[in-house]
Design a protein around this motif. Sequence first.
Motif, short mmCIF file in Angstrom:
data_model
loop_
_atom_site.label_atom_id
_atom_site.label_comp_id
_atom_site.label_asym_id
_atom_site.label_seq_id
_atom_site.Cartn_x
_atom_site.Cartn_y
_atom_site.Cartn_z
N HIS A 69 7.65 -1.92 -8.87
CA HIS A 69 6.19 -1.85 -8.79
C HIS A 69 5.61 -1.32 -10.11
O HIS A 69 4.63 -1.85 -10.63
CB HIS A 69 5.77 -0.96 -7.62
CG HIS A 69 4.32 -0.64 -7.57
ND1 HIS A 69 3.37 -1.55 -7.14
CD2 HIS A 69 3.63 0.47 -7.92
CE1 HIS A 69 2.17 -1.01 -7.22
NE2 HIS A 69 2.30 0.21 -7.68
N ILE A 70 6.24 -0.26 -10.63
CA ILE A 70 5.73 0.35 -11.86
C ILE A 70 6.11 -0.47 -13.09
O ILE A 70 5.30 -0.64 -14.00
CB ILE A 70 6.23 1.80 -12.00
CG1 ILE A 70 5.74 2.65 -10.83
CG2 ILE A 70 5.79 2.41 -13.33
CD1 ILE A 70 6.34 4.05 -10.76
N TRP A 71 7.34 -0.99 -13.12
CA TRP A 71 7.85 -1.77 -14.25
C TRP A 71 8.33 -3.13 -13.73
O TRP A 71 9.52 -3.31 -13.44
CB TRP A 71 9.00 -1.03 -14.95
CG TRP A 71 8.61 0.34 -15.39
CD1 TRP A 71 7.88 0.65 -16.49
CD2 TRP A 71 8.91 1.57 -14.73
NE1 TRP A 71 7.71 2.02 -16.56
CE2 TRP A 71 8.33 2.61 -15.50
CE3 TRP A 71 9.60 1.91 -13.57
CZ2 TRP A 71 8.43 3.94 -15.13
CZ3 TRP A 71 9.70 3.24 -13.21
CH2 TRP A 71 9.11 4.23 -13.99
N PRO A 72 7.45 -4.09 -13.62
CA PRO A 72 7.80 -5.39 -13.04
C PRO A 72 8.94 -6.12 -13.76
O PRO A 72 9.59 -6.98 -13.17
CB PRO A 72 6.51 -6.20 -13.15
CG PRO A 72 5.43 -5.18 -13.24
CD PRO A 72 6.03 -4.00 -13.95
N GLN A 73 9.22 -5.77 -15.02
CA GLN A 73 10.30 -6.45 -15.74
C GLN A 73 11.67 -5.95 -15.30
O GLN A 73 12.68 -6.54 -15.69
CB GLN A 73 10.13 -6.28 -17.26
CG GLN A 73 10.46 -4.90 -17.79
CD GLN A 73 9.34 -3.86 -17.64
OE1 GLN A 73 8.37 -4.07 -16.94
NE2 GLN A 73 9.50 -2.73 -18.29
N MET A 74 11.74 -4.90 -14.51
CA MET A 74 13.02 -4.38 -14.02
C MET A 74 13.25 -4.88 -12.60
O MET A 74 12.36 -4.83 -11.77
CB MET A 74 13.03 -2.86 -14.04
CG MET A 74 13.03 -2.28 -15.42
SD MET A 74 13.28 -0.50 -15.34
CE MET A 74 12.53 -0.03 -16.89
N CYS A 75 14.46 -5.35 -12.36
CA CYS A 75 14.81 -5.87 -11.04
C CYS A 75 16.02 -5.14 -10.50
O CYS A 75 16.89 -4.71 -11.26
CB CYS A 75 15.13 -7.36 -11.11
SG CYS A 75 13.75 -8.36 -11.65
N GLU A 76 16.09 -5.02 -9.19
CA GLU A 76 17.26 -4.43 -8.56
C GLU A 76 18.45 -5.36 -8.72
O GLU A 76 18.41 -6.50 -8.25
CB GLU A 76 17.00 -4.18 -7.08
CG GLU A 76 18.20 -3.66 -6.34
CD GLU A 76 18.02 -3.64 -4.84
OE1 GLU A 76 19.04 -3.62 -4.14
OE2 GLU A 76 16.87 -3.67 -4.36
N LEU B 248 0.84 -1.20 0.00
CA LEU B 248 0.00 0.00 0.00
C LEU B 248 0.87 1.25 0.00
O LEU B 248 0.62 2.20 -0.75
CB LEU B 248 -0.93 0.00 1.22
CG LEU B 248 -1.82 1.24 1.38
CD1 LEU B 248 -2.76 1.39 0.20
CD2 LEU B 248 -2.60 1.15 2.68
N TYR B 249 1.91 1.29 0.82
CA TYR B 249 2.81 2.44 0.88
C TYR B 249 3.49 2.66 -0.47
O TYR B 249 3.54 3.79 -0.98
CB TYR B 249 3.85 2.26 1.98
CG TYR B 249 4.78 3.44 2.10
CD1 TYR B 249 4.34 4.62 2.68
CD2 TYR B 249 6.06 3.38 1.60
CE1 TYR B 249 5.17 5.72 2.78
CE2 TYR B 249 6.91 4.48 1.68
CZ TYR B 249 6.46 5.64 2.28
OH TYR B 249 7.29 6.73 2.36
N ILE B 250 4.01 1.60 -1.07
CA ILE B 250 4.69 1.72 -2.37
C ILE B 250 3.71 2.19 -3.44
O ILE B 250 4.04 3.03 -4.28
CB ILE B 250 5.36 0.39 -2.75
CG1 ILE B 250 6.56 0.15 -1.83
CG2 ILE B 250 5.77 0.37 -4.21
CD1 ILE B 250 7.14 -1.24 -1.88
N THR B 251 2.48 1.70 -3.39
CA THR B 251 1.45 2.14 -4.34
C THR B 251 1.15 3.62 -4.15
O THR B 251 1.05 4.37 -5.12
CB THR B 251 0.17 1.31 -4.17
OG1 THR B 251 0.49 -0.06 -4.42
CG2 THR B 251 -0.93 1.76 -5.12
N GLN B 252 1.05 4.06 -2.91
CA GLN B 252 0.76 5.48 -2.64
C GLN B 252 1.90 6.38 -3.07
O GLN B 252 1.68 7.43 -3.66
CB GLN B 252 0.45 5.68 -1.16
CG GLN B 252 -0.89 5.10 -0.75
CD GLN B 252 -1.13 5.17 0.74
OE1 GLN B 252 -0.19 5.27 1.54
NE2 GLN B 252 -2.39 5.09 1.13
N VAL B 253 3.14 5.96 -2.78
CA VAL B 253 4.30 6.76 -3.20
C VAL B 253 4.34 6.83 -4.72
O VAL B 253 4.53 7.91 -5.29
CB VAL B 253 5.62 6.18 -2.64
CG1 VAL B 253 6.83 6.82 -3.30
CG2 VAL B 253 5.69 6.36 -1.13
N SER B 254 4.14 5.72 -5.38
CA SER B 254 4.17 5.68 -6.84
C SER B 254 3.11 6.61 -7.44
O SER B 254 3.37 7.30 -8.42
CB SER B 254 3.93 4.25 -7.35
OG SER B 254 4.91 3.38 -6.87
#
Length: 135
Positions: free
Chosen positions: A117-124, A19-25
């Motif tokens: 979260h925004i681009w699931p194909q990208m990984c750290e 939820l926090y990551i969604t809100q920040v995004s």
Amino acid sequence: TVAQALVEAAAAFEAEARLYITQVSASLTSDAILLLHRYGILWKDRPPGDKPSLFEHLNSCGPRFAGADGRLHFQQAIRELLQKRLLWTDYQANATSPGVDAYGAHATKLGWRVIMHIWPQMCEPPDAPTGPNLT
């Protein structure tokens, strides 16, 4: 049982984190989102051993950030991402030789979570610098 309570607590924590990551995004400006995307692409397409940062690659951040007005948009987006703790400034005195400093902006752990979260194909990447090395 205690095990069940721990599992429920972990699930609640994960839900709260999402939820926090969604809100920040959802609160980011389009310029900030463009820079996060560019940062993710820089890391996705980097040569082996390279650790790109946003300041080093300003010219490759797209037409939105070109020219004098573009630099202003770039700086405002960087400030926004720094304030939201999605980026950190990597400043190294005497990095390449005495008197020659280096600096750049890198994603924090939270920044990478927003990118993924925004681009699931990208990984750290495992070698991504996500904060100053305090050792």
